[in-house]
Design an enzyme around this catalytic site. Structure first.
Site, mmCIF file in Angstrom:
data_model
loop_
_atom_site.group_PDB
_atom_site.id
_atom_site.type_symbol
_atom_site.label_atom_id
_atom_site.label_comp_id
_atom_site.label_asym_id
_atom_site.label_seq_id
_atom_site.Cartn_x
_atom_site.Cartn_y
_atom_site.Cartn_z
ATOM 1 N N GLU A 242 30.817 1.100 11.525
ATOM 2 C CA GLU A 242 29.771 1.098 10.501
ATOM 3 C C GLU A 242 29.146 2.477 10.533
ATOM 4 O O GLU A 242 28.570 2.892 11.536
ATOM 5 C CB GLU A 242 28.736 0.013 10.799
ATOM 6 C CG GLU A 242 27.769 -0.218 9.634
ATOM 7 C CD GLU A 242 26.415 0.409 9.881
ATOM 8 O OE1 GLU A 242 25.705 -0.027 10.778
ATOM 9 O OE2 GLU A 242 26.082 1.362 9.154
ATOM 10 N N GLU B 190 24.718 12.646 3.590
ATOM 11 C CA GLU B 190 23.663 11.871 4.240
ATOM 12 C C GLU B 190 22.748 12.795 5.037
ATOM 13 O O GLU B 190 23.208 13.542 5.894
ATOM 14 C CB GLU B 190 24.272 10.832 5.186
ATOM 15 C CG GLU B 190 23.241 9.964 5.870
ATOM 16 C CD GLU B 190 23.855 8.954 6.819
ATOM 17 O OE1 GLU B 190 24.752 9.347 7.596
ATOM 18 O OE2 GLU B 190 23.448 7.778 6.775
#
Length: 486
Positions: free
Chosen positions: A256, A386
């Protein structure tokens, strides 16, 4: 304190590894500092290949007996483990906040209870797995969920307690044993977790914790030839290295990873609720992989919505995360502060317009102002990468197709948030967005029975509910010819 123990936030914490049910020191140590004020918290044992060999060996030795207990035999032990987490909620919340700067109120009231639920939910879920039978004209197919063996877990610094239990909960419930490598910037609650597990009666060797630096301890774990699963939460760049190691040994891996999630606001939305939820994206200084950091607003309501968001953002208190009025605490580490600041400065240089924030916050060394950029080019770094800080971007759209196109215009696909009062429209847009999770008129609602994971470079595989057991088990089919035993 000495002898491998320190006091953090008034709580005694071991600084040594936990291997085979006992504390194990290392000759090498690394310093752990609080992001709140830079205070030195501990010198943690720094594991290497030798400690990982010992931990994996202990986990392998404990595996047969733990697996043989079956889900019903493991259930009461894991229930005591979950209860132990709740009993020490105050300690865990205080230490987590000191260690990683996350909000104490959130840790106490949400994340610690969730950590306990991660253990108890999957322990109970495992008892309902059973063996499924698929009928065929010639044979009966008996589908079994067999434990895989020794599982490796590498957890992130933004939620080490909750995300460690999210991994070891289903792994242990399935009958596996575990070796955890906590994050070097926030290792302390994983050490407490080992104490709680031992007190609950989790057998020696079933749960092992080895602290250390990623390049040493982490690499030694994922490259170990005797592990059967790798579960990782962290950056996409680190996942590439782990994936290379996993490929070499053909070890199944779940990852993840990061996100650059869209937050879509339609003109028919409850704009007040949407604005308040946008402001939540600054919580924990934006160090949340699921945060909707790209605000995508229907042009017809841009002006009125911008003022609502501006007001909601201005109400976010930047300060000490131990204060329950605070909503935006510090960034985790000077290295990470420099990374976030670098993104911001490069965005300005590239022509992005600062709507608010955009620089250091004077509360302390690692604090950054909640920031919003507009007019960033779609392919600009700030639109694509990000940041993992309190930095959002603002875009507009005309029509649903453009909203979906903007939402999908990055390589990430972890999550998305959408506000609309029109159910048909909301479901159409949500269906078109590439993401592992799409929240409609809500945010951060997570059911443990639901699948969770990322698409594209945001992850590999899904966990949660049955999907966790699909990963942590060797699923076996025993096909028995009908009449063979008659």
């Amino acid at each position: 304190m000495s002898g491998g123990r320190v006091k953090v936030a008034g709580v005694e914490v071991s600084t040594d590894h936990f291997i085979g049910g006992r504390r194990v020191p290392s000759r090498e140590r690394f310093a752990d500092h609080s992001p709140i004020d830079g205070a030195h918290l501990a010198d943690m044992a720094a594991g290497s290949r030798a400690e990982m060999d010992e931990a994996v060996g202990a986990a392998r030795k404990a595996f047969p007996a733990w697996a043989a207990l079956g889900p019903e035999g493991r259930l009461p032990i894991l229930q005591r483990f979950a209860a132990g987490i709740l009993e020490r909620a105050e300690d865990l919340a205080a230490v987590e906040t000191a260690d990683n700067g996350s909000l104490h109120a959130g840790n106490l009231h949400r994340l610690v209870p969730r950590a306990a639920q991660n253990i108890s939910f999957f322990a109970e879920f495992a008892t309902r797995l059973g063996n499924k039978v698929i009928d065929h004209p010639e044979a009966e197919n008996h589908v079994r969920y067999d434990p895989a063996g020794v599982t490796a877990h590498i957890t992130p610094w933004n939620g080490p307690l909750m995300l460690t239990t999210w991994k070891i909960g289903p792994a242990l419930a399935a009958g596996n044993t575990a070796v955890v490598k906590p994050p070097e910037w926030a290792p302390l609650t994983c050490s407490l977790l080992a104490d709680i597990a031992q007190k609950a009666g989790v057998p020696d060797g079933v749960l092992n914790v080895v602290q250390g630096i990623g390049e040493d301890a982490g690499a030694a774990l994922v490259e170990h030839p005797d592990i059967d699963r790798i579960s990782f939460t962290g950056s996409t760049a680190t996942a590439r290295s782990i994936g290379t190691a996993a490929a070499a040994s053909i070890t199944p891996m779940s990852a993840e990873l990061g996100g650059k999630s869209p937050f879509i606001v339609c003109a028919d939305a409850d704009l007040d609720a949407a604005a308040q939820t946008v402001a939540l994206q600054y919580m924990n200084a934006g160090q949340v992989c699921l945060a909707g950091t790209r605000i995508v607003v229907e042009r017809a309501v841009e002006d009125v919505f911008l003022e609502k968001v501006r007001a909601a953002a201005a109400a976010q208190v930047v300060g000490d995360p131990r204060d329950h009025a605070t909503r935006v605490g510090p960034l985790i580490h000077p290295e990470h502060y420099a990374r976030v600041s670098g993104f911001v400065e490069r965005a300005k240089a590239a022509g992005a317009r600062t709507l608010w924030g955009g620089s250091h916050h004077n509360f302390g060394e690692l604090y950054f102002q909640p920031t919003m950029f507009a007019d960033a080019a779609p392919d600009a770094e700030i639109s694509q990468q990000e940041v993992f800080g309190p930095v959002l971007t603002w875009q507009t759209f005309d029509g649903d197709d453009e909203a979906i196109a903007i939402a999908n215009n990055t390589k990430y696909g972890l999550a998305a948030t959408l506000f609309s009062r029109n159910e048909v429209r909301a479901m159409r847009i949500a269906s078109g967005v590439v993401a592992g999770t799409v929240w409609v008129n809500c945010f951060f609602v997570r059911d443990l029975a639901a699948p969770f994971g990322g698409s594209r470079i945001s992850g590999i595989g899904r966990e949660g509910g049955i999907w966790s057991f699909d990963f942590y088990c060797d699923i076996k089919n025993i096909a028995v010819r009908k009449g063979a035993f008659a």
